[in-house]
Design a protein around this motif. Structure first.
Motif, PDB file in Angstrom:
ATOM      1  N   VAL A 261      -7.796  64.419   2.083  1.00  0.00           N
ATOM      2  CA  VAL A 261      -7.497  65.286   0.938  1.00  0.00           C
ATOM      3  C   VAL A 261      -6.895  64.490  -0.214  1.00  0.00           C
ATOM      4  O   VAL A 261      -6.903  64.948  -1.361  1.00  0.00           O
ATOM      5  CB  VAL A 261      -6.527  66.418   1.337  1.00  0.00           C
ATOM      6  CG1 VAL A 261      -7.160  67.311   2.387  1.00  0.00           C
ATOM      7  CG2 VAL A 261      -5.196  65.865   1.824  1.00  0.00           C
ATOM      8  N   TYR A 262      -6.377  63.294   0.087  1.00  0.00           N
ATOM      9  CA  TYR A 262      -5.687  62.507  -0.930  1.00  0.00           C
ATOM     10  C   TYR A 262      -6.651  61.570  -1.663  1.00  0.00           C
ATOM     11  O   TYR A 262      -6.396  60.367  -1.823  1.00  0.00           O
ATOM     12  CB  TYR A 262      -4.558  61.697  -0.281  1.00  0.00           C
ATOM     13  CG  TYR A 262      -3.549  62.566   0.438  1.00  0.00           C
ATOM     14  CD1 TYR A 262      -2.660  63.378  -0.263  1.00  0.00           C
ATOM     15  CD2 TYR A 262      -3.493  62.580   1.831  1.00  0.00           C
ATOM     16  CE1 TYR A 262      -1.737  64.174   0.408  1.00  0.00           C
ATOM     17  CE2 TYR A 262      -2.567  63.370   2.510  1.00  0.00           C
ATOM     18  CZ  TYR A 262      -1.700  64.163   1.786  1.00  0.00           C
ATOM     19  OH  TYR A 262      -0.784  64.951   2.443  1.00  0.00           O
ATOM     20  N   THR A 263      -7.769  62.135  -2.076  1.00  0.00           N
ATOM     21  CA  THR A 263      -8.740  61.380  -2.861  1.00  0.00           C
ATOM     22  C   THR A 263      -9.138  62.203  -4.085  1.00  0.00           C
ATOM     23  O   THR A 263      -8.985  63.431  -4.106  1.00  0.00           O
ATOM     24  CB  THR A 263      -9.989  61.026  -2.028  1.00  0.00           C
ATOM     25  OG1 THR A 263     -10.514  62.214  -1.435  1.00  0.00           O
ATOM     26  CG2 THR A 263      -9.659  60.017  -0.942  1.00  0.00           C
ATOM     27  N   GLU A 270      -0.865  70.049   0.336  1.00  0.00           N
ATOM     28  CA  GLU A 270      -0.235  68.767   0.691  1.00  0.00           C
ATOM     29  C   GLU A 270      -0.109  67.846  -0.534  1.00  0.00           C
ATOM     30  O   GLU A 270       0.787  67.009  -0.607  1.00  0.00           O
ATOM     31  CB  GLU A 270      -1.057  68.050   1.767  1.00  0.00           C
ATOM     32  CG  GLU A 270      -1.150  68.792   3.086  1.00  0.00           C
ATOM     33  CD  GLU A 270      -2.420  69.629   3.181  1.00  0.00           C
ATOM     34  OE1 GLU A 270      -2.727  70.342   2.197  1.00  0.00           O
ATOM     35  OE2 GLU A 270      -3.098  69.550   4.222  1.00  0.00           O
ATOM     36  N   ILE A 271      -1.022  68.002  -1.470  1.00  0.00           N
ATOM     37  CA  ILE A 271      -0.997  67.136  -2.665  1.00  0.00           C
ATOM     38  C   ILE A 271       0.213  67.473  -3.532  1.00  0.00           C
ATOM     39  O   ILE A 271       0.847  66.579  -4.104  1.00  0.00           O
ATOM     40  CB  ILE A 271      -2.312  67.302  -3.449  1.00  0.00           C
ATOM     41  CG1 ILE A 271      -3.493  66.821  -2.584  1.00  0.00           C
ATOM     42  CG2 ILE A 271      -2.257  66.542  -4.765  1.00  0.00           C
ATOM     43  CD1 ILE A 271      -4.858  67.145  -3.157  1.00  0.00           C
ATOM     44  N   LEU A 274       3.154  65.845  -2.022  1.00  0.00           N
ATOM     45  CA  LEU A 274       3.113  64.403  -2.304  1.00  0.00           C
ATOM     46  C   LEU A 274       3.690  64.109  -3.693  1.00  0.00           C
ATOM     47  O   LEU A 274       4.488  63.180  -3.875  1.00  0.00           O
ATOM     48  CB  LEU A 274       1.672  63.906  -2.211  1.00  0.00           C
ATOM     49  CG  LEU A 274       1.419  62.475  -2.715  1.00  0.00           C
ATOM     50  CD1 LEU A 274       2.106  61.471  -1.806  1.00  0.00           C
ATOM     51  CD2 LEU A 274      -0.079  62.198  -2.804  1.00  0.00           C
ATOM     52  N   LYS A 275       3.302  64.906  -4.683  1.00  0.00           N
ATOM     53  CA  LYS A 275       3.784  64.686  -6.052  1.00  0.00           C
ATOM     54  C   LYS A 275       5.298  64.859  -6.138  1.00  0.00           C
ATOM     55  O   LYS A 275       5.992  64.092  -6.825  1.00  0.00           O
ATOM     56  CB  LYS A 275       3.090  65.651  -7.008  1.00  0.00           C
ATOM     57  CG  LYS A 275       1.603  65.376  -7.190  1.00  0.00           C
ATOM     58  CD  LYS A 275       0.964  66.393  -8.132  1.00  0.00           C
ATOM     59  CE  LYS A 275      -0.529  66.129  -8.337  1.00  0.00           C
ATOM     60  NZ  LYS A 275      -1.148  67.122  -9.246  1.00  0.00           N
ATOM     61  N   LEU A 276       5.828  65.900  -5.451  1.00  0.00           N
ATOM     62  CA  LEU A 276       7.274  66.118  -5.457  1.00  0.00           C
ATOM     63  C   LEU A 276       8.004  64.933  -4.837  1.00  0.00           C
ATOM     64  O   LEU A 276       9.058  64.500  -5.328  1.00  0.00           O
ATOM     65  CB  LEU A 276       7.606  67.412  -4.716  1.00  0.00           C
ATOM     66  CG  LEU A 276       7.118  68.710  -5.384  1.00  0.00           C
ATOM     67  CD1 LEU A 276       7.348  69.909  -4.471  1.00  0.00           C
ATOM     68  CD2 LEU A 276       7.838  68.916  -6.735  1.00  0.00           C
ATOM     69  N   PRO A 290       4.430  70.954  -9.806  1.00  0.00           N
ATOM     70  CA  PRO A 290       3.138  70.308 -10.073  1.00  0.00           C
ATOM     71  C   PRO A 290       1.973  71.061  -9.448  1.00  0.00           C
ATOM     72  O   PRO A 290       2.153  71.909  -8.560  1.00  0.00           O
ATOM     73  CB  PRO A 290       3.299  68.928  -9.430  1.00  0.00           C
ATOM     74  CG  PRO A 290       4.269  69.154  -8.319  1.00  0.00           C
ATOM     75  CD  PRO A 290       5.222  70.197  -8.818  1.00  0.00           C
ATOM     76  N   SER A 291       0.787  70.743  -9.902  1.00  0.00           N
ATOM     77  CA  SER A 291      -0.421  71.365  -9.351  1.00  0.00           C
ATOM     78  C   SER A 291      -0.754  70.762  -7.985  1.00  0.00           C
ATOM     79  O   SER A 291      -0.138  69.794  -7.542  1.00  0.00           O
ATOM     80  CB  SER A 291      -1.597  71.143 -10.303  1.00  0.00           C
ATOM     81  OG  SER A 291      -2.044  69.788 -10.241  1.00  0.00           O
ATOM     82  N   GLU A 292      -1.765  71.353  -7.349  1.00  0.00           N
ATOM     83  CA  GLU A 292      -2.214  70.857  -6.042  1.00  0.00           C
ATOM     84  C   GLU A 292      -3.440  69.964  -6.183  1.00  0.00           C
ATOM     85  O   GLU A 292      -4.107  69.666  -5.188  1.00  0.00           O
ATOM     86  CB  GLU A 292      -2.541  72.051  -5.129  1.00  0.00           C
ATOM     87  CG  GLU A 292      -1.336  72.958  -4.857  1.00  0.00           C
ATOM     88  CD  GLU A 292      -1.683  74.140  -3.964  1.00  0.00           C
ATOM     89  OE1 GLU A 292      -2.903  74.322  -3.676  1.00  0.00           O
ATOM     90  OE2 GLU A 292      -0.764  74.869  -3.546  1.00  0.00           O
TER      91      GLU A 292
END
Length: 769
Positions: A261-263, A270-271, A274-276, A290-292
């Motif tokens: 998913v991290y692409t 989950e994205i 990750l940003k937080l 933040p957005s997803e």
């Protein structure tokens, strides 16, 4: 074909032409017999024939040798070497290496006759294209044509170059053998050394995307030693068994990361998490919610994080990256206990670094990391040492309180207190700033700038805040500057009387002090005083004793200064006329004005005297001695003579030389008259230097950090004591004029700015109210 028939006809001709006569026996032999021996070679080293030209061209076409377009007909060592390379490359059974025999000629003809070269059309070409496509070469359609053109030739050349073959664009036996060999070893998992195929190309491209290896954008399909090494690095990084073979576990891991998913382009909860987490660690500029979405910006931030933490940089939050982020976030969100020390991490460390930077310690970025490392430890220790704390390098409560106290003191931008007014007055005493005589109580940007200049000039930490160290030094220097001085004034003294002394010496033509000199009595002042004493016949000590001060006062207050009227002045004019100076009438006036000063200056300059426009004792004595004998006074003039009280005589000289206390200020009228001796010009320059001296300490800051004592030396370094002729050497005057110009520009701007800004401080205070 006609080309081949021509070739074999040429071969027959060449064979016939190579029948060579045998050697003749020696002349002493009784009988001789001609013999003809046929060589077993068609061409050999040393031959020369036009047919050799064609041979070289054909070898060049097949990629052998570097013969020119019009080669020579000679068969030499170079040709011999090229033929040898040809024979060995195609494994020809030659009779002699490097010589062209029938087997070599036959092989050459066969290769040149192949139908797999440019210009041919047949089914073999069709199959060749399919085979090349299978091996990953070319961009042929699924059903290619059977024509061998320039494109096909180019693809064959690329294949030959990749495989390390002779590059000629012709599918010769060696090229065909390599194609067949590769088609027979298509890879199976695990991919390993020696395998070839599209799968290997895909593997290399995937490894490159994940940040491993340095394969080109169009890699070969060969699994060699480099590929094996890169695969081993990938396996080691992700904790797999390190074999260098791309087994199924390795291929699955590659696929898993590339499809996570991290692409780029994905959107999952989950994205957002990750940003937080990246924001907590100081990476990215994501909003609080933040957005997803995982886009190019997120990939860039992940890449920055990976690079900062010595990870493989690929912009994908792969398992290794996610694991380290999780570990660091846990550590960063753990509450810190005082003292903060090496190894700690958290938002409190970020705040600490920002505060230290504001106070002038360290060189942290505007958005520092939350890590307390060796650099932070060193900066904290420097802060502690500077402010007299225990320099442990750990941010204990005492250190944190000191930081807070300085940052919140009244001596920071925007505050208004009576102590700030006192600070401004003290800075003015020390020669910093251009505050008015009754400054405001506001601490604004201008005040911060002046404090910064003072700190820089005194080798303090520069932060624009009047911190305890800065205030202590200011108090010490002000106390020293305002302490009453005792005569004699000497090196190391400071005070307003030193300022007055320098101004008086400058008016008398000694030294080159600025119009508003410093209050420090340094080595330069000492030297100028010594020059004055020497010139007027006093004891030369360099200390301004009472006798020296009296003489200065006597000369400055004599009748021979601008604005005075006395009979002696009329006599002076008549004497100057006798000596050829001035254009006074036969009955001149008794007034000493700007014109008289100018003529006196001209006389002094012409006779290598100190030029000051005042008919001082030395000048009067010189005039008297050079008058025609019948005009000389019966009474000699002694440049310096003491009376019973140890005072220098003034009006007690002869009538021609007598001095009487009058007004000062001859220099002002001098500027009107335009003295050619440039003494007034020097005065203007000194005024410029004065402006520079008064500019909020900025002149000092431009020239590096200087202590107050250094400031005296720097200021006086532009002033060279008199050498017996004049107050300044030409070199010194030139240097001083240049410096004066610079300082004048600075003062003009600072003066206006300071006065205005002081008002701005008041306005800022009003706005706060």
């Amino acid at each position: 074909m006609k080309r081949i028939d021509l070739w074999w006809a040429l071969v027959v001709v060449l064979v016939m032409s190579l029948l060579m006569p045998a050697g003749v026996m020696a002349e002493e032999a009784a009988e001789t017999e001609d013999e003809t021996e046929v060589s077993e070679f068609i061409f050999q080293n040393g031959d020369e024939d036009e047919a050799i030209v064609e041979l070289k061209k054909q070898l060049t076409r097949l990629g052998f040798g570097n013969f020119p377009e019009g080669p020579s007909p000679r068969y030499g060592d170079v040709t011999n070497g090229v033929v040898s390379e040809f024979q060995e490359y195609y494994q020809i059974e030659y009779a002699e290496l490097g010589y062209v025999d029938e087997a070599t000629m036959a092989a050459l003809g066969n290769i040149l006759e192949t139908s797999l070269q440019s210009g041919f059309e047949n089914e073999d070409v069709y199959q060749l294209k399919l085979d090349l496509t299978k091996l990953g070469y070319g961009n042929f359609p699924a059903r290619p044509s059977n024509k061998y053109g320039n494109v096909t030739s180019g693809v064959v050349r690329a294949f030959q170059e990749d495989q390390g073959l002779i590059v000629n664009g012709i599918v010769d036996p060696v090229t065909q053998g390599r194609i067949n060999g590769l088609l027979n070893i298509l890879p199976e998992v695990p991919y390993q050394f020696g395998h070839a195929g599209k799968e290997i190309v895909t593997l290399k491209l995937n490894l490159t995307e994940l940040g491993f290896g340095n394969f080109p954008a169009e890699p070969s399909d060969r699994y060699g030693a480099v590929t094996e090494s890169v695969v081993a690095s990938f396996q080691s990084y992700y904790g797999l068994e390190v074999t260098g073979q791309a087994d199924q576990v390795t291929l699955d891991m590659i696929e898993s990361i590339l499809t996570s998913v991290y692409t780029d382009g994905n959107s999952e909860p989950e994205i957002k998490e990750l940003k937080l987490n990246l924001t907590i660690l100081g990476f990215g500029n994501f909003p609080s919610d933040p957005s997803e979405n995982y886009g190019r910006v997120t990939m860039g931030v992940v890449s920055d994080y990976q690079e900062a933490n010595d990870l493989v940089v690929n912009g994908i939050a792969d398992p290794v990256t996610l694991a380290l982020i999780s570990e660091q976030v846990e550590e960063a969100t753990r509450p810190l206990e005082v003292p903060y020390k090496n190894g700690d991490a958290g938002a409190a460390i970020v705040e600490l670094k920002k505060n230290l930077t504001e106070l002038g310690f360290g060189n942290f970025p505007s958005e520092p990391s939350d890590r307390y490392g060796a650099v932070t430890e060193s900066v904290v220790a420097s802060f502690q040492s500077y402010y007299g704390l225990n320099a442990s390098g750990e941010a204990d409560q005492v250190t944190l309180d000191a930081i807070e106290s300085i940052l919140n003191s009244i001596y920071t931008d925007g505050n208004s207190e009576p102590e700030i007014k006192e600070l401004k007055l003290n800075l003015t005493i020390l020669g910093f700033g251009n505050f008015p005589s009754d400054p405001s109580e506001n601490y604004g940007r201008v005040t911060m700038g002046v404090v910064s200049d003072y700190q820089a000039a005194n080798d303090l930490v520069v932060n624009g805040i009047a911190d305890p160290v800065t205030l202590a030094l200011i108090a010490e220097q002000v106390e020293e500057a305002t302490r009453p001085l005792e005569v004699p004034y000497k090196n190391g003294d400071a005070g307003e009387v030193i300022v007055e002394l320098k101004k008086n010496l400058t008016e008398l033509g000694f030294g080159n002090f600025p119009a508003e000199p410093s209050n420090r009595y340094g080595a330069v002042t000492e030297s100028v005083v010594a020059s004055f004493q020497s010139y007027y016949g006093l004891e030369v000590s360099g200390e301004a004793d009472q006798m020296t001060l009296n003489l200065i006062e006597s000369i400055l207050n004599s009748v021979y200064t601008n604005g005075n009227e006395a009979l002696e002045i009329k006599v002076l004019k008549m004497n100057l006329t006798l000596l050829g100076f001035g254009n006074f009438p036969e009955e001149p006036s008794e007034r000493y004005g700007a014109v008289t000063m100018r003529v006196v200056r001209e006389f002094q300059a012409a006779n290598d005297l100190i030029v000051n426009g005042i008919a001082d004792p030395v000048t009067l004595d010189f005039i008297n001695k050079h008058l025609p004998e019948e005009e000389q006074s019966d009474e000699e003039t002694d440049p310096v003579e003491e009376n019973e009280n140890g005072e220098t005589p003034g009006d007690e000289q002869s009538d021609l030389e007598g001095d009487s206390p009058e007004n000062e200020g001859g220099n002002n009228e001098e500027s009107v008259e335009g003295d050619e001796n440039s003494s007034n010009e020097e005065s203007d320059i000194d005024q410029d230097l004065n402006d520079g001296d008064e500019i909020s300490g900025k002149e000092d800051s431009q020239h590096g950090d200087e202590s107050a004592e250094d400031k005296e030396t720097q200021e006086e370094s532009n002033s060279t004591p008199a050498d017996g002729n004049s107050g300044n050497s030409p070199e010194t005057e030139e240097s001083n004029e240049e410096n004066a110009g610079d300082k004048n520009e600075t003062n003009d701007g600072e003066k206006d700015t300071t006065e205005t800004s002081d008002e701005e401080d008041e306005e800022e205070a009003d706005e706060d109210e």
